[in-house]
Design a protein around this motif. Sequence first.
Motif, PDB file in Angstrom:
ATOM      1  N   UNK A  95       0.817  -1.215   0.000  1.00 38.23           N
ATOM      2  CA  UNK A  95       0.000   0.000   0.000  1.00 38.23           C
ATOM      3  C   UNK A  95       0.852   1.266   0.000  1.00 38.23           C
ATOM      4  N   UNK A  96       0.545   2.169  -0.924  1.00 38.40           N
ATOM      5  CA  UNK A  96       1.268   3.430  -1.014  1.00 38.40           C
ATOM      6  C   UNK A  96       1.185   4.209   0.293  1.00 38.40           C
ATOM      7  N   UNK A  97       2.277   4.892   0.625  1.00 39.69           N
ATOM      8  CA  UNK A  97       2.320   5.686   1.838  1.00 39.69           C
ATOM      9  C   UNK A  97       2.551   4.868   3.098  1.00 39.69           C
ATOM     10  N   UNK A  98       2.956   3.609   2.933  1.00 38.47           N
ATOM     11  CA  UNK A  98       3.200   2.732   4.077  1.00 38.47           C
ATOM     12  C   UNK A  98       4.649   2.243   4.082  1.00 38.47           C
ATOM     13  N   UNK A  99       5.180   2.082   5.277  1.00 38.24           N
ATOM     14  CA  UNK A  99       6.474   1.430   5.457  1.00 38.24           C
ATOM     15  C   UNK A  99       6.244  -0.068   5.517  1.00 38.24           C
ATOM     16  N   UNK A 100       7.166  -0.819   4.952  1.00 43.19           N
ATOM     17  CA  UNK A 100       7.109  -2.274   5.050  1.00 43.19           C
ATOM     18  C   UNK A 100       8.108  -2.720   6.105  1.00 43.19           C
ATOM     19  N   UNK A 101       7.564  -3.294   7.167  1.00 39.00           N
ATOM     20  CA  UNK A 101       8.365  -3.823   8.266  1.00 39.00           C
ATOM     21  C   UNK A 101       8.532  -5.321   8.079  1.00 39.00           C
ATOM     22  N   UNK A 102       9.756  -5.806   8.351  1.00 40.96           N
ATOM     23  CA  UNK A 102      10.007  -7.245   8.289  1.00 40.96           C
ATOM     24  C   UNK A 102      10.792  -7.679   9.508  1.00 40.96           C
ATOM     25  N   UNK A 103      10.582  -8.935   9.856  1.00 38.10           N
ATOM     26  CA  UNK A 103      11.399  -9.628  10.853  1.00 38.10           C
ATOM     27  C   UNK A 103      11.456 -11.084  10.405  1.00 38.10           C
ATOM     28  N   UNK A 104      12.485 -11.781  10.835  1.00 43.23           N
ATOM     29  CA  UNK A 104      12.612 -13.197  10.517  1.00 43.23           C
ATOM     30  C   UNK A 104      12.786 -13.979  11.799  1.00 43.23           C
ATOM     31  N   UNK A 105      12.058 -15.104  11.877  1.00 37.19           N
ATOM     32  CA  UNK A 105      12.136 -15.966  13.048  1.00 37.19           C
ATOM     33  C   UNK A 105      12.431 -17.392  12.603  1.00 37.19           C
ATOM     34  N   UNK A 106      12.856 -18.213  13.557  1.00 37.21           N
ATOM     35  CA  UNK A 106      12.997 -19.647  13.315  1.00 37.21           C
ATOM     36  C   UNK A 106      11.822 -20.315  14.025  1.00 37.21           C
ATOM     37  N   UNK A 107      11.044 -21.107  13.295  1.00 39.34           N
ATOM     38  CA  UNK A 107       9.878 -21.755  13.893  1.00 39.34           C
ATOM     39  C   UNK A 107      10.292 -22.955  14.743  1.00 39.34           C
ATOM     40  N   UNK A 108       9.321 -23.649  15.298  1.00 39.35           N
ATOM     41  CA  UNK A 108       9.591 -24.785  16.183  1.00 39.35           C
ATOM     42  C   UNK A 108      10.267 -25.941  15.473  1.00 39.35           C
ATOM     43  N   UNK A 109      10.226 -25.951  14.141  1.00 37.09           N
ATOM     44  CA  UNK A 109      10.789 -27.047  13.359  1.00 37.09           C
ATOM     45  C   UNK A 109      12.102 -26.685  12.674  1.00 37.09           C
ATOM     46  N   UNK A 110      12.619 -25.505  12.956  1.00 38.19           N
ATOM     47  CA  UNK A 110      13.898 -25.084  12.393  1.00 38.19           C
ATOM     48  C   UNK A 110      13.800 -24.321  11.087  1.00 38.19           C
ATOM     49  N   UNK A 111      12.585 -24.037  10.621  1.00 42.47           N
ATOM     50  CA  UNK A 111      12.381 -23.292   9.376  1.00 42.47           C
ATOM     51  C   UNK A 111      12.440 -21.792   9.633  1.00 42.47           C
ATOM     52  N   UNK A 112      12.909 -21.047   8.653  1.00 36.52           N
ATOM     53  CA  UNK A 112      12.879 -19.587   8.722  1.00 36.52           C
ATOM     54  C   UNK A 112      11.533 -19.095   8.211  1.00 36.52           C
ATOM     55  N   UNK A 113      10.927 -18.162   8.956  1.00 35.23           N
ATOM     56  CA  UNK A 113       9.646 -17.574   8.584  1.00 35.23           C
ATOM     57  C   UNK A 113       9.802 -16.059   8.605  1.00 35.23           C
ATOM     58  N   UNK A 114       9.411 -15.401   7.522  1.00 37.85           N
ATOM     59  CA  UNK A 114       9.419 -13.947   7.461  1.00 37.85           C
ATOM     60  C   UNK A 114       8.072 -13.401   7.905  1.00 37.85           C
ATOM     61  N   UNK A 115       8.109 -12.320   8.655  1.00 37.90           N
ATOM     62  CA  UNK A 115       6.905 -11.623   9.088  1.00 37.90           C
ATOM     63  C   UNK A 115       6.915 -10.244   8.446  1.00 37.90           C
ATOM     64  N   UNK A 116       5.809  -9.848   7.824  1.00 39.99           N
ATOM     65  CA  UNK A 116       5.721  -8.571   7.134  1.00 39.99           C
ATOM     66  C   UNK A 116       4.487  -7.816   7.638  1.00 39.99           C
ATOM     67  N   UNK A 117       4.687  -6.523   7.922  1.00 42.84           N
ATOM     68  CA  UNK A 117       3.582  -5.638   8.294  1.00 42.84           C
ATOM     69  C   UNK A 117       3.728  -4.338   7.525  1.00 42.84           C
ATOM     70  N   UNK A 118       2.601  -3.718   7.204  1.00 40.86           N
ATOM     71  CA  UNK A 118       2.580  -2.422   6.534  1.00 40.86           C
ATOM     72  C   UNK A 118       2.034  -1.395   7.516  1.00 40.86           C
TER      73      UNK A 118
END
Length: 121
Positions: A95-118
């Motif tokens: 969405x225009x006029x929004x910052x895109x925030x990201x973080x990365x976590x490791x889930x319970x199974x060892x996978x990397x998961x990206x989290x994105x918020x606007x």
Amino acid sequence: MRLVQVAQHADDLDRAEAFYSELLGARSTARFDPPGLLFFDLDGVRLLLDRNAPSALIYLHVDNVHEVLERLDGRAEVLSAPHVIFTHDGDALGPGGHEEWQAFIRDSEGNTVGLIAFQRA
């Protein structure tokens, strides 16, 4: 054409179900064990947690990256702290006029998961 399903590796379905239920704020929609399949609904796209699937890098849209990390309260290793990666001038990738925030976590199974918020800039 639309995306129907994404598969993610999970060694322990009970552990993965507890983790993803907390992360997504939703219960699983189906479980077949054997053969070891667990499903969540992500707004019409199935997330399949499967003992035989390879690890995938998935990105999940969340309302607020910081709040999700607080809710997880140490149940996930934070690989990359919340940060702004881009400010959208137009609507091509967000969405225009929004910052895109990201973080990365490791889930319970060892996978990397990206989290994105606007968030409004």
